[in-house]
Design a protein around this motif. Structure first.
Motif, PDB file in Angstrom:
ATOM      1  N   SER A   2     -25.129   3.053 -30.361  1.00 48.77           N
ATOM      2  CA  SER A   2     -26.636   3.173 -30.057  1.00 48.77           C
ATOM      3  C   SER A   2     -26.852   3.338 -28.747  1.00 48.77           C
ATOM      4  O   SER A   2     -26.086   2.531 -27.881  1.00 48.77           O
ATOM      5  CB  SER A   2     -27.246   1.979 -30.556  1.00 48.77           C
ATOM      6  N   LYS A   3     -27.793   3.827 -28.158  1.00 49.32           N
ATOM      7  CA  LYS A   3     -28.188   3.767 -26.665  1.00 49.32           C
ATOM      8  C   LYS A   3     -29.557   3.393 -26.520  1.00 49.32           C
ATOM      9  O   LYS A   3     -30.276   3.497 -27.469  1.00 49.32           O
ATOM     10  CB  LYS A   3     -28.015   5.204 -26.008  1.00 49.32           C
ATOM     11  N   ASP A 199      -8.906 -10.508 -29.189  1.00 50.96           N
ATOM     12  CA  ASP A 199      -9.892 -11.087 -29.690  1.00 50.96           C
ATOM     13  C   ASP A 199     -11.311 -10.178 -29.910  1.00 50.96           C
ATOM     14  O   ASP A 199     -12.178 -10.366 -30.553  1.00 50.96           O
ATOM     15  CB  ASP A 199     -10.249 -12.219 -29.938  1.00 50.96           C
ATOM     16  N   THR A 200     -11.250  -8.909 -29.261  1.00 51.15           N
ATOM     17  CA  THR A 200     -12.303  -7.910 -29.058  1.00 51.15           C
ATOM     18  C   THR A 200     -12.046  -6.808 -28.497  1.00 51.15           C
ATOM     19  O   THR A 200     -10.909  -6.477 -28.063  1.00 51.15           O
ATOM     20  CB  THR A 200     -13.318  -8.917 -28.136  1.00 51.15           C
ATOM     21  N   THR A 201     -12.812  -5.662 -28.742  1.00 47.69           N
ATOM     22  CA  THR A 201     -12.659  -4.418 -28.372  1.00 47.69           C
ATOM     23  C   THR A 201     -13.212  -4.436 -26.884  1.00 47.69           C
ATOM     24  O   THR A 201     -12.755  -3.356 -25.893  1.00 47.69           O
ATOM     25  CB  THR A 201     -13.463  -3.231 -29.021  1.00 47.69           C
ATOM     26  N   LEU A 202     -13.660  -5.407 -26.078  1.00 46.70           N
ATOM     27  CA  LEU A 202     -14.194  -5.303 -24.868  1.00 46.70           C
ATOM     28  C   LEU A 202     -13.237  -6.105 -23.864  1.00 46.70           C
ATOM     29  O   LEU A 202     -12.732  -7.385 -24.277  1.00 46.70           O
ATOM     30  CB  LEU A 202     -15.627  -5.948 -24.695  1.00 46.70           C
ATOM     31  N   TRP A 218     -16.404  -7.034 -20.038  1.00 42.15           N
ATOM     32  CA  TRP A 218     -16.740  -5.581 -19.354  1.00 42.15           C
ATOM     33  C   TRP A 218     -17.486  -4.899 -20.448  1.00 42.15           C
ATOM     34  O   TRP A 218     -16.857  -3.988 -21.348  1.00 42.15           O
ATOM     35  CB  TRP A 218     -15.464  -4.870 -18.850  1.00 42.15           C
ATOM     36  N   GLY A 219     -18.787  -4.982 -20.754  1.00 43.10           N
ATOM     37  CA  GLY A 219     -19.696  -4.371 -21.764  1.00 43.10           C
ATOM     38  C   GLY A 219     -20.623  -3.501 -21.683  1.00 43.10           C
ATOM     39  O   GLY A 219     -21.043  -2.889 -22.401  1.00 43.10           O
ATOM     40  N   ASP A 220     -20.863  -3.204 -20.127  1.00 41.13           N
ATOM     41  CA  ASP A 220     -21.924  -2.360 -19.768  1.00 41.13           C
ATOM     42  C   ASP A 220     -21.281  -1.254 -18.879  1.00 41.13           C
ATOM     43  O   ASP A 220     -20.453  -1.476 -18.042  1.00 41.13           O
ATOM     44  CB  ASP A 220     -22.924  -3.038 -19.172  1.00 41.13           C
ATOM     45  N   TYR A 221     -21.879  -0.263 -18.686  1.00 35.17           N
ATOM     46  CA  TYR A 221     -21.747   0.960 -17.762  1.00 35.17           C
ATOM     47  C   TYR A 221     -21.332   0.391 -16.270  1.00 35.17           C
ATOM     48  O   TYR A 221     -22.352  -0.510 -15.885  1.00 35.17           O
ATOM     49  CB  TYR A 221     -22.531   2.168 -17.821  1.00 35.17           C
ATOM     50  N   TRP A 247     -18.238  -0.126 -25.026  1.00 33.90           N
ATOM     51  CA  TRP A 247     -19.264  -0.788 -24.187  1.00 33.90           C
ATOM     52  C   TRP A 247     -20.499   0.271 -23.909  1.00 33.90           C
ATOM     53  O   TRP A 247     -20.466   1.257 -24.435  1.00 33.90           O
ATOM     54  CB  TRP A 247     -18.513  -0.485 -22.582  1.00 33.90           C
ATOM     55  N   ARG A 248     -21.734  -0.514 -23.413  1.00 32.37           N
ATOM     56  CA  ARG A 248     -22.964   0.273 -23.506  1.00 32.37           C
ATOM     57  C   ARG A 248     -23.064   1.277 -22.609  1.00 32.37           C
ATOM     58  O   ARG A 248     -22.759   1.119 -21.308  1.00 32.37           O
ATOM     59  CB  ARG A 248     -23.927  -0.931 -23.576  1.00 32.37           C
ATOM     60  N   ARG A 249     -23.745   2.335 -23.040  1.00 32.54           N
ATOM     61  CA  ARG A 249     -24.246   3.344 -21.956  1.00 32.54           C
ATOM     62  C   ARG A 249     -25.804   3.517 -21.886  1.00 32.54           C
ATOM     63  O   ARG A 249     -26.372   4.056 -22.708  1.00 32.54           O
ATOM     64  CB  ARG A 249     -23.505   4.759 -22.263  1.00 32.54           C
ATOM     65  N   THR A 250     -26.321   2.671 -21.172  1.00 35.37           N
ATOM     66  CA  THR A 250     -27.719   2.577 -21.227  1.00 35.37           C
ATOM     67  C   THR A 250     -28.293   3.578 -20.475  1.00 35.37           C
ATOM     68  O   THR A 250     -28.152   3.873 -19.297  1.00 35.37           O
ATOM     69  CB  THR A 250     -28.303   1.065 -20.469  1.00 35.37           C
TER      70      THR A 250
END
Length: 439
Positions: A2-3, A199-202, A218-221, A247-250
Motif C-alpha cells: 500500500s502507498k 526476526d523481520t524483513t526490515l 529502516w522502514g520508510d523511504y 519499506w514504505r514509499r509515501t
C-alpha cells in the motif's frame, strides 16, 4: 504494497503547519522486464566556466580526504575546522566510505598518483579487514582515527557500514589490484545482513554491546536504498529479496508535483544515488532518478517561498539539509518544514543534487562562491553551512557532506562513480533480485 498520498499546502508550510491527508494511491504497476545492468547515458553538456568551477570544487574536496585521513589507518575524520589548527581525532566510517571513493576520483583526475592512491587504499582496507573492531561484519559509527577503536559508545551502524562498503567496492573495481580485491571481498562478505533482519524483513538501524538492537527499523523511504540493495546482493549472508518491498514509499504532493519522500532532509534523495546508477531503470514502484529530480525541484520551490520569512533565499541561494547551525547540528529541511529553519544555507544540499538539476544547482553553488568568497570557501571547498542574515559562517567541513558534493560533481561531469561502482556483481545482483528493469 500500500502507498499513501500526503498533500502539502505551500501556504500552510509557510505558517509552519503541515496538514497531512493519508489516502490510498491506486496506480498501475508495469510487469517486470529483464534488467539491463548498464545504461548508456551521456553527461549533460556543461559550459567551460561551469566545468572549471566543478574542477576547482572537486580538487578542493579531494584535499580534505587526502589530508584529513590518517596515513597509518586510512580512516577519515568525521569533521575538521578549516579556520584554525584541527586536533580532532574522531573518524567516521561513512566519511571513510566517501574518502575511498574520492581516492578513485582523485587518481582518475590526476590529483594524486596511481601509486599513492593505491597505497592509501591498501592501508585503509587492511585496517578495516584486520584491525578495526566490527560485529558480524558491521562497523561502529565513530572510531579513533589512529587506532580504529570505538569512541563515544557509538552504535554498530547498518547505514554507515553500507556507505563504507560502497567505497570499498568502488576501489575494488577501479584499482584492479589482487590485494585490494581480496581485502574488499573479505570485508564485504563477512557482513551478516541476515542477522540484522532475522526476526523481520526490515533492517535494524544498528546494535550496541550495551543495549543490543536499536529500537528503530529502516522502514520508510530514505538513504536506505543502498543498504537494502547491498544486502540483497550479497552472496554469503543476503537479505531476502522481499525486504525490498517491505519499506514504505509515501507519496507527497507539492503544487501538483508528486514524488516519493519522507519527513526528512534533502540528503535522503541523494546518498544512495552517489553510487547506484538508477538512470534508465526502475522497479515496480518508482523511477528513483526522476523521483530525486522532482524532490530537488520541490525543495528549491519550497526555499524560494520561504524568502517571505528569510529574504536571503532566492533562485540564486537555496538549499537546506542536515547540517551545522549557529546553535549546533540540526536535521532540518523540507517540505514539509523540518527543524527551526532560520535562513541558514547548506552548500551540500544543492551540490548533492547536481546530477538531478544541473543548471539550477550550479547557479546556486557558483553564486555562493562568487558572492560570499572566503566566508564560505576554504581549502576544502565550501564550509558546511552559513547564514547571510545573521552573518554566521561555519568554521567546519563535515566529511559526508564534502563527500556527497565531490561524488555528485563527478557523476554530473562524467558518471565515473556510477560506471565504476555498477560493475560490481553485488550491485548487479541487488538490482536484479529487487526487480529492477530497464526502460
Amino acid at each position: 504494497m500500500s502507498k499513501t498520498l500526503v498533500h502539502l499546502s505551500r501556504r500552510a508550510l509557510l505558517r509552519r503547519i503541515a496538514p497531512v491527508t493519508a489516502l490510498p494511491l491506486l496506480c498501475a504497476v508495469e510487469p517486470p522486464k529483464p534488467t539491463v545492468h548498464s545504461s548508456e547515458f551521456s553527461s549533460p553538456s556543461l559550459s567551460p566556466p561551469d566545468d572549471a568551477f566543478l574542477e576547482e570544487l572537486e580538487k578542493a574536496n579531494f584535499q580534505f580526504f587526502w589530508e584529513q585521513a590518517d596515513p597509518q589507518t586510512g580512516l577519515v575524520k568525521d569533521r575538521c575546522t578549516v579556520r584554525a589548527q584541527d586536533n580532532n581525532t574522531v573518524a567516521s566510517i561513512a566519511a571513510t566510505g566517501f574518502g575511498l571513493t574520492a581516492l578513485c576520483i582523485g587518481q582518475e583526475r590526476g590529483y594524486v598518483s596511481l601509486y599513492d592512491a593505491r597505497e592509501r587504499v591498501r592501508v585503509t582496507l587492511r585496517c578495516l579487514a584486520n584491525a578495526m573492531p566490527n560485529h558480524r561484519g558491521f562497523f561502529y559509527h565513530f572510531a579513533n582515527i589512529k587506532t580504529g577503536e570505538r569512541v563515544w559508545e557509538s552504535e554498530i551502524s547498518s547505514i554507515d557500514t553500507a556507505i563504507l562498503l560502497c567505497g570499498v567496492l568502488t576501489c575494488r573495481q577501479h584499482f584492479r589490484s589482487t590485494e585490494i580485491a581480496h581485502l574488499a571481498g573479505e570485508i564485504f562478505n563477512r557482513v551478516e545482513w541476515s542477522w540484522l533482519s532475522e526476526d523481520t524483513t526490515l533492517v535494524s538501524h544498528g546494535w550496541s554491546p550495551e543495549g543490543g538492537f536499536l529500537p528503530y527499523r529502516w522502514g520508510d523511504y530514505s538513504e536506505l536504498m543502498m543498504m537494502y540493495l547491498l544486502g540483497i546482493g550479497s552472496s554469503v549472508h543476503p537479505l531476502p529479496p522481499e525486504a525490498w518491498n517491505a519499506w514504505r514509499r509515501t507519496i507527497f504532493e507539492y503544487d501538483s508535483l508528486r514524488y516519493v519522500g519522507s519527513f526528512a532532509p534533502l540528503f535522503v534523495h541523494q546518498y544512495s544515488q552517489a553510487w547506484f546508477d538508477f538512470r534508465g531503470k526502475r522497479d515496480r514502484y518508482v523511477d528513483y532518478f526522476k523521483n530525486s529530480t522532482i524532490a530537488t525541484d520541490v525543495h528549491r520551490l519550497f526555499c524560494i517561498e520561504l524568502a517571505q520569512q528569510f529574504p536571503d533565499y532566492s533562485e540564486d541561494l537555496w538549499g537546506i539539509t542536515a547540517s551545522d547551525s549557529q546553535f549546533g547540528y540540526v536535521a532540518w529541511g523540507g517540505p514539509p518544514e523540518t527543524g527551526p529553519i532560520d535562513g541558514t544555507v547548506v552548500p551540500s544540499a544543492p551540490a548533492g543534487s547536481l546530477p538531478f538539476l544541473p543548471q539550477a544547482t550550479l547557479r546556486v553553488l557558483r553564486n555562493m562562491k562568487d558572492k560570499y568568497g572566503n566566508q564560505t570557501w576554504s581549502r576544502y571547498g565550501f564550509v558546511n553551512a552559513f547564514n547571510p542574515l545573521t552573518k554566521w559562517y561555519d568554521t567546519d567541513v563535515i566529511g559526508i557532506d564534502t563527500g556527497i558534493t565531490m561524488l555528485m560533481a563527478e557523476n554530473l561531469r562524467t558518471g565515473f562513480v556510477w560506471s565504476t561502482f555498477m560493475k560490481n556483481p553485488e550491485a548487479k545482483r541487488g538490482l536484479e533480485r529487487a526487480g529492477f528493469y530497464s526502460f
